[in-house]
Design a protein around this motif. Sequence first.
Motif, PDB file in Angstrom:
ATOM      1  N   LEU A   1       0.578  -1.367   0.179  1.00  0.00           N
ATOM      2  CA  LEU A   1      -0.265  -0.072  -0.189  1.00  0.00           C
ATOM      3  C   LEU A   1       0.967   1.367   0.063  1.00  0.00           C
ATOM      4  CD1 LEU A   1      -2.656  -0.942   2.556  1.00  0.00           C
ATOM      5  CD2 LEU A   1      -3.045  -0.259   0.130  1.00  0.00           C
ATOM      6  N   PHE A   2       1.683   0.949  -0.762  1.00  0.00           N
ATOM      7  CA  PHE A   2       2.730   2.466  -0.909  1.00  0.00           C
ATOM      8  C   PHE A   2       2.399   3.335  -1.102  1.00  0.00           C
ATOM      9  CE2 PHE A   2       4.259   0.209  -4.500  1.00  0.00           C
ATOM     10  CZ  PHE A   2       3.999   1.153  -5.108  1.00  0.00           C
ATOM     11  N   LEU A   3       1.453   3.098  -1.634  1.00  0.00           N
ATOM     12  CA  LEU A   3       0.791   4.425  -2.254  1.00  0.00           C
ATOM     13  C   LEU A   3      -0.225   5.199  -1.289  1.00  0.00           C
ATOM     14  CD1 LEU A   3       0.218   4.097  -6.454  1.00  0.00           C
ATOM     15  CD2 LEU A   3       1.547   5.420  -5.440  1.00  0.00           C
ATOM     16  N   ARG A   4      -0.800   5.001  -0.893  1.00  0.00           N
ATOM     17  CA  ARG A   4      -1.317   5.018   0.310  1.00  0.00           C
ATOM     18  C   ARG A   4      -1.649   6.645   1.103  1.00  0.00           C
ATOM     19  NH1 ARG A   4      -2.409   2.784   5.731  1.00  0.00           N
ATOM     20  NH2 ARG A   4      -0.878   4.151   6.811  1.00  0.00           N
ATOM     21  N   LYS A   5      -0.350   7.103   1.043  1.00  0.00           N
ATOM     22  CA  LYS A   5      -0.456   8.277   1.513  1.00  0.00           C
ATOM     23  C   LYS A   5      -0.313   9.638  -0.041  1.00  0.00           C
ATOM     24  CE  LYS A   5       3.686   9.076   3.589  1.00  0.00           C
ATOM     25  NZ  LYS A   5       3.772  10.221   3.084  1.00  0.00           N
ATOM     26  N   PHE A   6      -0.587   8.750  -0.438  1.00  0.00           N
ATOM     27  CA  PHE A   6      -0.318  10.506  -2.149  1.00  0.00           C
ATOM     28  C   PHE A   6      -1.390  10.774  -2.716  1.00  0.00           C
ATOM     29  CE2 PHE A   6       4.061   8.281  -1.307  1.00  0.00           C
ATOM     30  CZ  PHE A   6       4.538   9.355  -1.597  1.00  0.00           C
ATOM     31  N   LEU A   7      -2.520   8.987  -2.655  1.00  0.00           N
ATOM     32  CA  LEU A   7      -3.242   8.755  -3.840  1.00  0.00           C
ATOM     33  C   LEU A   7      -5.165   9.824  -3.063  1.00  0.00           C
ATOM     34  CD1 LEU A   7      -3.520   5.598  -4.875  1.00  0.00           C
ATOM     35  CD2 LEU A   7      -2.562   7.252  -5.997  1.00  0.00           C
ATOM     36  N   ILE A   8      -5.521  10.852  -3.301  1.00  0.00           N
ATOM     37  CA  ILE A   8      -7.061  11.151  -2.809  1.00  0.00           C
ATOM     38  C   ILE A   8      -8.142  10.844  -4.066  1.00  0.00           C
ATOM     39  CG2 ILE A   8      -6.076  12.550  -2.146  1.00  0.00           C
ATOM     40  CD1 ILE A   8      -6.672  14.320  -4.672  1.00  0.00           C
ATOM     41  N   CYS A   9      -9.535  10.562  -3.745  1.00  0.00           N
ATOM     42  CA  CYS A   9     -10.279   9.837  -3.986  1.00  0.00           C
ATOM     43  C   CYS A   9     -11.466  10.875  -4.915  1.00  0.00           C
ATOM     44  CB  CYS A   9     -11.604   9.840  -3.013  1.00  0.00           C
ATOM     45  SG  CYS A   9     -13.244   9.778  -3.952  1.00  0.00           S
TER      46      CYS A   9
ATOM     47  N   LEU B   1      -7.478   8.159  -0.201  1.00  0.00           N
ATOM     48  CA  LEU B   1      -7.394   6.312  -0.098  1.00  0.00           C
ATOM     49  C   LEU B   1      -6.503   6.329   1.111  1.00  0.00           C
ATOM     50  CD1 LEU B   1      -7.161   5.351  -3.725  1.00  0.00           C
ATOM     51  CD2 LEU B   1      -9.268   6.696  -2.248  1.00  0.00           C
ATOM     52  N   THR B   2      -7.309   5.205   1.797  1.00  0.00           N
ATOM     53  CA  THR B   2      -6.278   4.541   2.869  1.00  0.00           C
ATOM     54  C   THR B   2      -6.638   3.416   2.061  1.00  0.00           C
ATOM     55  OG1 THR B   2      -6.682   3.976   4.767  1.00  0.00           O
ATOM     56  CG2 THR B   2      -8.605   3.889   3.900  1.00  0.00           C
ATOM     57  N   GLY B   3      -6.252   2.024   2.600  1.00  0.00           N
ATOM     58  CA  GLY B   3      -6.216   0.254   2.418  1.00  0.00           C
ATOM     59  C   GLY B   3      -6.401  -0.146   3.501  1.00  0.00           C
ATOM     60  N   ALA B   4      -6.440  -1.924   3.144  1.00  0.00           N
ATOM     61  CA  ALA B   4      -6.394  -2.500   4.024  1.00  0.00           C
ATOM     62  C   ALA B   4      -6.096  -4.357   3.386  1.00  0.00           C
ATOM     63  CB  ALA B   4      -7.752  -2.836   4.612  1.00  0.00           C
ATOM     64  N   THR B   5      -5.904  -5.245   3.771  1.00  0.00           N
ATOM     65  CA  THR B   5      -5.848  -6.448   3.600  1.00  0.00           C
ATOM     66  C   THR B   5      -7.117  -7.663   3.895  1.00  0.00           C
ATOM     67  OG1 THR B   5      -3.703  -6.243   3.520  1.00  0.00           O
ATOM     68  CG2 THR B   5      -4.216  -8.475   3.160  1.00  0.00           C
ATOM     69  N   SER B   6      -7.960  -7.721   3.247  1.00  0.00           N
ATOM     70  CA  SER B   6      -9.293  -8.455   3.815  1.00  0.00           C
ATOM     71  C   SER B   6      -8.871 -10.026   3.128  1.00  0.00           C
ATOM     72  CB  SER B   6     -10.019  -7.779   3.081  1.00  0.00           C
ATOM     73  OG  SER B   6     -10.050  -7.939   2.086  1.00  0.00           O
TER      74      SER B   6
ATOM     75  N   CYS C   1     -11.422   4.931  -0.698  1.00  0.00           N
ATOM     76  CA  CYS C   1     -11.980   6.225  -0.128  1.00  0.00           C
ATOM     77  C   CYS C   1     -11.804   6.355   1.351  1.00  0.00           C
ATOM     78  CB  CYS C   1     -12.729   7.358  -0.764  1.00  0.00           C
ATOM     79  SG  CYS C   1     -13.106   8.534   0.076  1.00  0.00           S
ATOM     80  N   CYS C   2     -11.164   7.224   2.141  1.00  0.00           N
ATOM     81  CA  CYS C   2     -11.280   6.959   3.416  1.00  0.00           C
ATOM     82  C   CYS C   2     -12.714   7.531   4.370  1.00  0.00           C
ATOM     83  CB  CYS C   2     -10.599   7.204   4.574  1.00  0.00           C
ATOM     84  SG  CYS C   2      -9.844   9.191   4.165  1.00  0.00           S
ATOM     85  N   ASN C   3     -12.611   8.373   3.198  1.00  0.00           N
ATOM     86  CA  ASN C   3     -14.202   9.553   3.561  1.00  0.00           C
ATOM     87  C   ASN C   3     -15.723   7.930   3.483  1.00  0.00           C
ATOM     88  OD1 ASN C   3     -16.522  11.109   3.719  1.00  0.00           O
ATOM     89  ND2 ASN C   3     -15.990  11.735   1.575  1.00  0.00           N
TER      90      ASN C   3
ATOM     91  N   ARG D   1      -8.823  -2.917  -6.349  1.00  0.00           N
ATOM     92  CA  ARG D   1      -6.780  -3.589  -5.830  1.00  0.00           C
ATOM     93  C   ARG D   1      -5.755  -3.286  -5.648  1.00  0.00           C
ATOM     94  NH1 ARG D   1      -7.750 -10.270  -6.931  1.00  0.00           N
ATOM     95  NH2 ARG D   1      -5.613  -9.613  -6.853  1.00  0.00           N
ATOM     96  N   ALA D   2      -5.143  -3.310  -5.148  1.00  0.00           N
ATOM     97  CA  ALA D   2      -4.172  -2.283  -4.628  1.00  0.00           C
ATOM     98  C   ALA D   2      -2.847  -3.238  -5.585  1.00  0.00           C
ATOM     99  CB  ALA D   2      -2.995  -3.099  -3.370  1.00  0.00           C
TER     100      ALA D   2
END
Length: 519
Positions: free
Chosen positions: A281-289, A296-301, A313-315, A323-324
């Motif tokens: 999820l290295f792009l998490r800090k950079f991407l916006i919705c 954007l945030t991320g998670a593994t499920s 989107c964290c909103n 998919r990451a």
Amino acid sequence: MNVIIYCRVSSDEQTLGASLDVQEERLRKHCNQMGYNIIDNIPYREDESAKTFEKRPVIQGIMNYIRKNKGRVNKLLFLRWDRYSRDIISASENLKELLKLGVEPNAIEAPLDFNSDTWPLLLGVHIGSAQCDNIKRSKATMDGIHGTLAKGKCANKAPRGYKNVRISKHETHVEIDTNTAPFIQAMFKEVAKGIETPCYIRRKFARKGYNIPESSFLEMLRNKFYIGKIRVPAYKGEPEYYVNGEHEAIIDEETFYKVQEILDGKRKKTPKLSKAINPDLFLRKFLICPVCGYALTGATSSGNGGKYTYYFCCNNQKHIRMRAENVNEEFARYTAQLKPNKTVLDLYNEILKDLQNERKGESKKEAAALQNELSTVQKRINSIEDKYLDGDLTKEQYNRMLERYTKEASAMQQQIEMRENPNRSNIEPKLNYSINLINNIDSYIRNASVGVKIKLISSMFPEKIEFDGKTYRTNSYNKVLDLIYQQTNELRGVEKKNGESFSTFSASVPRPGVEPGWK
Ligand SMILES: [Zn+2]
């Protein structure tokens, strides 16, 4: 009368003819004549010429024997007072204990009468004059070392990356050690890049088989010897200074000072990473919705019999969820398309050289201004010196202020050197490095460690990146890269979007909503 005899080696025994054998022979003869009984079942010949009694094992053994056998020993005899001690402070401590234990220490060549009134004076003369000799000798050595350094010669063992080579019986000089120097150069280069921390770089080299202990490594990175300088330490009231050494530099000044800035923490760092970042999820800090503009945030499920990692989107997850794996790969491809071609890079080269020339003029002005500041600091140093001598400052205050000003002065000196140094105009290596980086940007994005990826992305994209699942959009690239990318596309003859103009250099400032035309 029971006595212990004590012999001790001396560094100048050749000239004085007082080897251990001579000392022992004279002492035995003396005891024989006086009818003394020598206790010689304990070691009495000292091979250690150490100044303090603690560092001489034989005298320590004798003292222990005397303490355990109180009353059995009457005298401790040696040939001369300087064999007993050449240091008046440690001698008086030991002497005090011996007298307390009822043992009389004495030199057979100049015996003291401990019943007379004058023995302290004579003792002071004997040991004190030996101590004076010592001080004189060490001063002469210091003068010698200082003189050597001031001439730009290396006075001791050459640092890593160099070796001392004997050129004649009394002369050595310092040469580059071709076995180790390349490692040192590579280490400086790595640190100067500012991508990985010095400690990490040190460990990386250690794994490759070139291990330097951490403290020596940091010291090494600070050592101006590598840029051809010799430090002449503060001496006899003269402050410390640097001279050009006789040896050849293996590190260029620009790299060296960049490393100093990094060690000082002056270099701008990318935002601190909070804890460990999921490498997927290295792009998490950079991407916006693209819908609401939130990060954007991320998670593994888990699901469908496997683990999947998503950005969302964290909103509101309904806005976007991808998919990451795909997002990351798409991003790598996107950066690959930013690669410029050779014509553009040549152009880039020219532009940078132009800029460099402009900067040279500025550097001169800056150096002059710094020089001014430096002389103010030097005036301050002089004035606190006066105040200290007049008694207006305590020694502590003076030292503290002196330290502060000296630090300031040396930092300015460094800055001035950097600006005045002509090597600074040599931008080739830097240019080659960045061109190589740009040319391989996608492979860095795919394969580098997560820390490096983030560092790279933040230097390329100062603002957030919008991604809708197909296209990346950003408000600004790094200005230089922006320029290169635009020129590249123009030269590649990529179709332009409506109204979008990729034209002159002056138009290279970031424009809102720039979307790469090749998408
Ligand atoms: Zn959203």
